[in-house]
Design an enzyme around this catalytic site. Structure first.
Site, PDB file in Angstrom:
ATOM      1  N   GLU A   1     -16.241 -63.204 -19.093  1.00 19.51           N
ATOM      2  CA  GLU A   1     -16.981 -62.006 -18.653  1.00 19.51           C
ATOM      3  C   GLU A   1     -16.171 -60.731 -18.899  1.00 19.51           C
ATOM      4  O   GLU A   1     -16.204 -59.782 -18.119  1.00 19.51           O
ATOM      5  CB  GLU A   1     -17.468 -62.168 -17.212  1.00 19.51           C
ATOM      6  CG  GLU A   1     -18.409 -63.375 -17.124  1.00 19.51           C
ATOM      7  CD  GLU A   1     -19.357 -63.399 -15.968  1.00 19.51           C
ATOM      8  OE1 GLU A   1     -19.714 -62.315 -15.482  1.00 19.51           O
ATOM      9  OE2 GLU A   1     -19.742 -64.511 -15.575  1.00 19.51           O
TER      10      GLU A   1
ATOM     11  N   GLU B   1     -20.009 -65.553 -29.387  1.00 13.12           N
ATOM     12  CA  GLU B   1     -20.168 -66.326 -30.624  1.00 13.12           C
ATOM     13  C   GLU B   1     -18.771 -66.580 -31.208  1.00 13.12           C
ATOM     14  O   GLU B   1     -17.796 -65.954 -30.780  1.00 13.12           O
ATOM     15  CB  GLU B   1     -20.998 -65.521 -31.637  1.00 13.12           C
ATOM     16  CG  GLU B   1     -22.402 -65.229 -31.161  1.00 13.12           C
ATOM     17  CD  GLU B   1     -23.259 -64.584 -32.254  1.00 13.12           C
ATOM     18  OE1 GLU B   1     -22.713 -64.280 -33.335  1.00 13.12           O
ATOM     19  OE2 GLU B   1     -24.462 -64.414 -32.006  1.00 13.12           O
TER      20      GLU B   1
HETATM   21  N1  CAA Z   1     -24.034 -49.895 -19.751  1.00 13.39           N
HETATM   22  C1  CAA Z   1     -24.960 -49.400 -20.590  1.00 13.39           C
HETATM   23  N2  CAA Z   1     -24.744 -49.236 -21.907  1.00 13.39           N
HETATM   24  C2  CAA Z   1     -23.542 -49.593 -22.394  1.00 13.39           C
HETATM   25  C3  CAA Z   1     -22.531 -50.126 -21.569  1.00 13.39           C
HETATM   26  C4  CAA Z   1     -22.816 -50.270 -20.190  1.00 13.39           C
HETATM   27  N3  CAA Z   1     -21.927 -50.772 -19.329  1.00 13.39           N
HETATM   28  N4  CAA Z   1     -21.455 -50.390 -22.324  1.00 13.39           N
HETATM   29  C5  CAA Z   1     -21.767 -50.035 -23.572  1.00 13.39           C
HETATM   30  N5  CAA Z   1     -23.029 -49.571 -23.610  1.00 13.39           N
HETATM   31  C6  CAA Z   1     -23.759 -49.018 -24.769  1.00 13.39           C
HETATM   32  C7  CAA Z   1     -23.008 -47.821 -25.314  1.00 13.39           C
HETATM   33  O1  CAA Z   1     -23.353 -46.645 -24.652  1.00 13.39           O
HETATM   34  C8  CAA Z   1     -23.436 -47.823 -26.773  1.00 13.39           C
HETATM   35  O2  CAA Z   1     -24.689 -47.234 -26.899  1.00 13.39           O
HETATM   36  P1  CAA Z   1     -24.848 -45.885 -27.792  1.00 13.39           P
HETATM   37  O3  CAA Z   1     -24.508 -46.321 -29.189  1.00 13.39           O
HETATM   38  O4  CAA Z   1     -26.285 -45.501 -27.604  1.00 13.39           O
HETATM   39  O5  CAA Z   1     -23.881 -44.904 -27.226  1.00 13.39           O
HETATM   40  C9  CAA Z   1     -23.614 -49.297 -27.093  1.00 13.39           C
HETATM   41  O6  CAA Z   1     -23.765 -49.979 -25.834  1.00 13.39           O
HETATM   42  C10 CAA Z   1     -22.411 -49.885 -27.805  1.00 13.39           C
HETATM   43  O7  CAA Z   1     -21.304 -49.694 -26.969  1.00 13.39           O
HETATM   44  P2  CAA Z   1     -19.860 -49.325 -27.505  1.00 13.39           P
HETATM   45  O8  CAA Z   1     -19.956 -48.352 -28.614  1.00 13.39           O
HETATM   46  O9  CAA Z   1     -19.041 -48.953 -26.319  1.00 13.39           O
HETATM   47  O10 CAA Z   1     -19.435 -50.739 -28.108  1.00 13.39           O
HETATM   48  P3  CAA Z   1     -18.024 -51.355 -28.406  1.00 13.39           P
HETATM   49  O11 CAA Z   1     -18.151 -52.188 -29.605  1.00 13.39           O
HETATM   50  O12 CAA Z   1     -16.966 -50.298 -28.373  1.00 13.39           O
HETATM   51  O13 CAA Z   1     -17.808 -52.410 -27.204  1.00 13.39           O
HETATM   52  C11 CAA Z   1     -17.219 -53.268 -25.087  1.00 13.39           C
HETATM   53  C12 CAA Z   1     -17.929 -52.172 -25.875  1.00 13.39           C
HETATM   54  C13 CAA Z   1     -17.036 -52.689 -23.702  1.00 13.39           C
HETATM   55  C14 CAA Z   1     -15.857 -53.633 -25.661  1.00 13.39           C
HETATM   56  C15 CAA Z   1     -18.142 -54.496 -25.058  1.00 13.39           C
HETATM   57  O14 CAA Z   1     -18.292 -55.067 -26.348  1.00 13.39           O
HETATM   58  C16 CAA Z   1     -17.694 -55.578 -24.100  1.00 13.39           C
HETATM   59  O15 CAA Z   1     -17.882 -55.469 -22.893  1.00 13.39           O
HETATM   60  N6  CAA Z   1     -17.097 -56.677 -24.637  1.00 13.39           N
HETATM   61  C17 CAA Z   1     -16.789 -57.834 -23.804  1.00 13.39           C
HETATM   62  C18 CAA Z   1     -17.938 -58.789 -23.799  1.00 13.39           C
HETATM   63  C19 CAA Z   1     -17.907 -59.716 -22.640  1.00 13.39           C
HETATM   64  O16 CAA Z   1     -17.634 -59.338 -21.512  1.00 13.39           O
HETATM   65  N7  CAA Z   1     -18.235 -60.976 -22.922  1.00 13.39           N
HETATM   66  C20 CAA Z   1     -18.354 -61.936 -21.895  1.00 13.39           C
HETATM   67  C21 CAA Z   1     -19.224 -63.047 -22.358  1.00 13.39           C
HETATM   68  S1  CAA Z   1     -20.263 -63.676 -21.142  1.00 13.39           S
HETATM   69  C22 CAA Z   1     -19.377 -64.864 -20.314  1.00 13.39           C
HETATM   70  O17 CAA Z   1     -18.189 -64.927 -20.347  1.00 13.39           O
HETATM   71  C23 CAA Z   1     -20.277 -65.682 -19.519  1.00 13.39           C
HETATM   72  C24 CAA Z   1     -19.835 -66.973 -19.006  1.00 13.39           C
HETATM   73  O18 CAA Z   1     -20.387 -67.971 -19.420  1.00 13.39           O
HETATM   74  C25 CAA Z   1     -18.926 -67.039 -17.858  1.00 13.39           C
END
Ligand code: CAA
Length: 380
Positions: free
Chosen positions: A363, A127
């Protein structure tokens, strides 16, 4: 780890290579120039079984493994990275989640046509204020009887205006943070869903990237995938596999740069000999080839882990981090080897650089991959 590809995997690689060279290569420069979406080629990818590669045959897929998928995305991206991402999003971000978390009814309604390539999918998580900070979802999904009503904006959505089926993450309750997010399927043509803006991009210009607007967009409650509140986990699990797809795309771009550089170094003469006899060029080719092989090893390793049912999130992040950096470096070096010819549009290598850069961003940026890797190591 066994890196010996079996006969089926080799056949898939060969089929993808033939498709890329015979069908995709002829129009790549024009499609990039005109930003034209390759609808006919996407249809052919579907007919080859490449749009739902890891979906079981009972749901219309090809029932292949992730290693085969890596090989196919690499070969397609080696020639046309726009096609590579169209294919990767449909396979890893759309079909995967529906197959793993959808009900049989949802698979019948949505997955079958996506897996056969009759329909195309998109994945809407990002977003305006939720890119890397993906839990900060402002798109709201309010329950209303047997429906949900969606309001909000999604940015940088690959396949966004062409997709028939869009997987949308939205919050039911922002006060719950990541635990308030759910996943929904929104079909093209649903009232309230509009394309707000088509992006003009640096690279992957023949892929379709848009922002989508949801304005009182009413969908059946049966379009929710999984439980209310399970959407963030769904997105993270889906992105783990997606990162293998983007690593493969980056690997394909890097291999394409190496191919072009080796070819050009043998043809181009300077100082009365082919430039391939100059050590400055030889060292660039050696470094490029070494990084390409290392990217391939990391990417196939992540795919093998996924295929064996073991955790692979850290390894997928490593593969994407390394392969995307390799793609950018390989493209820069390929331009340097091509000299002035590398800087102009009629040669392929300037497009490789423009296409490569996005693999360090979508991603999950390279910074996000480092977060994923370091958290996995430091928690262990
Ligand atoms: N598997 C399962 N659960 C997960 C997980 C995983 N890989 N990663 C996080 N979670 C869970 C955590 O355990 C947590 O749960 P609990 O509260 O129960 O412990 C919850 O999700 C929240 O996670 P975090 O506290 O770790 O959250 P955060 O705010 O610190 O962020 C992050 C984690 C890794 C930075 C994540 O936000 C992230 O990956 N950000 C990047 C997003 C992304 O890749 N966007 C791409 C967009 S899609 C795209 O680009 C498509 C396209 O069109 C090409």
């Amino acid at each position: 780890m066994n890196f010996q590809f079996n006969d089926t995997q080799l056949l898939i690689r060969e089929t993808a290579r033939k498709f890329a060279v015979d069908r995709a290569a002829p129009g790549t420069i024009d499609r990039d120039e005109q930003e034209s979406f390759p609808a006919d080629l996407v249809k052919e990818l579907g007919e080859l079984g490449f749009m739902g590669m890891m979906v079981p045959e009972e749901w219309g897929g090809s029932g292949m493994d992730t290693v085969s998928y890596v090989l196919a995305v690499e070969e397609v991206s080696r020639v046309d990275a726009s096609l590579g991402v169209i294919m990767s999003v449909n396979n890893s971000l759309v079909c995967f989640g529906l197959n793993k978390y959808g009900t049989d009814e949802q698979k019948e309604r949505f997955l079958r046509d996506l897996a056969t390539g009759k329909k195309l999918g998109a994945f809407a998580l990002s977003e305006p204020e939720a890119g890397s900070d993906a839990t900060n979802q402002h798109t709201l999904a309010r329950k209303d009887g047997d429906s949900y009503i969606l309001n909000g904006t999604k940015n940088w959505i690959t396949n966004g205006s062409t997709a028939d089926i869009i997987i949308v993450m939205a919050s039911n309750d922002r006060s719950k943070g990541s635990k308030g997010i759910s996943t929904f399927v929104v079909e093209k043509g649903t009232p309230g869903l509009t394309v707000a803006k088509k992006e003009k991009k640096l690279g992957i210009r023949s892929s379709d990237t848009v922002s989508l607007s949801f304005s009182d967009c009413r969908i059946p409650a049966g379009n929710r995938i999984g439980d209310e509140g399970a959407g963030f986990r769904f997105a993270m699990k889906t992105l783990e596999g997606g990162r293998i797809g983007i690593a493969s795309q980056a690997l394909g771009i890097a291999q394409g740069c190496l191919d072009a550089s080796v070819r050009y170094a043998g043809e181009r003469k300077a100082f009365d000999k082919p430039i391939s006899q100059l050590q400055a060029i030889q060292f660039k080719i050696a470094d490029m080839a070494t990084n390409v092989e290392a990217s391939r090893a990391l990417t196939v390793r992540a795919a093998l882990l996924k295929d064996s049912g073991k955790p692979f999130g850290k390894e997928a992040a490593m593969a994407k981090l390394f392969a995307s950096k390799t793609a950018v470096m390989a493209a820069l070096e390929a331009i340097q080897i091509h000299g002035g010819y590398g800087y102009v549009r009629e040669y392929l290598v300037e497009r490789y650089l423009r296409d490569a850069k996005i693999t360090e961003i979508y991603e999950g940026t390279s910074e996000i991959q480092r977060i994923v890797i370091s958290r996995a190591l430091l928690r262990a």
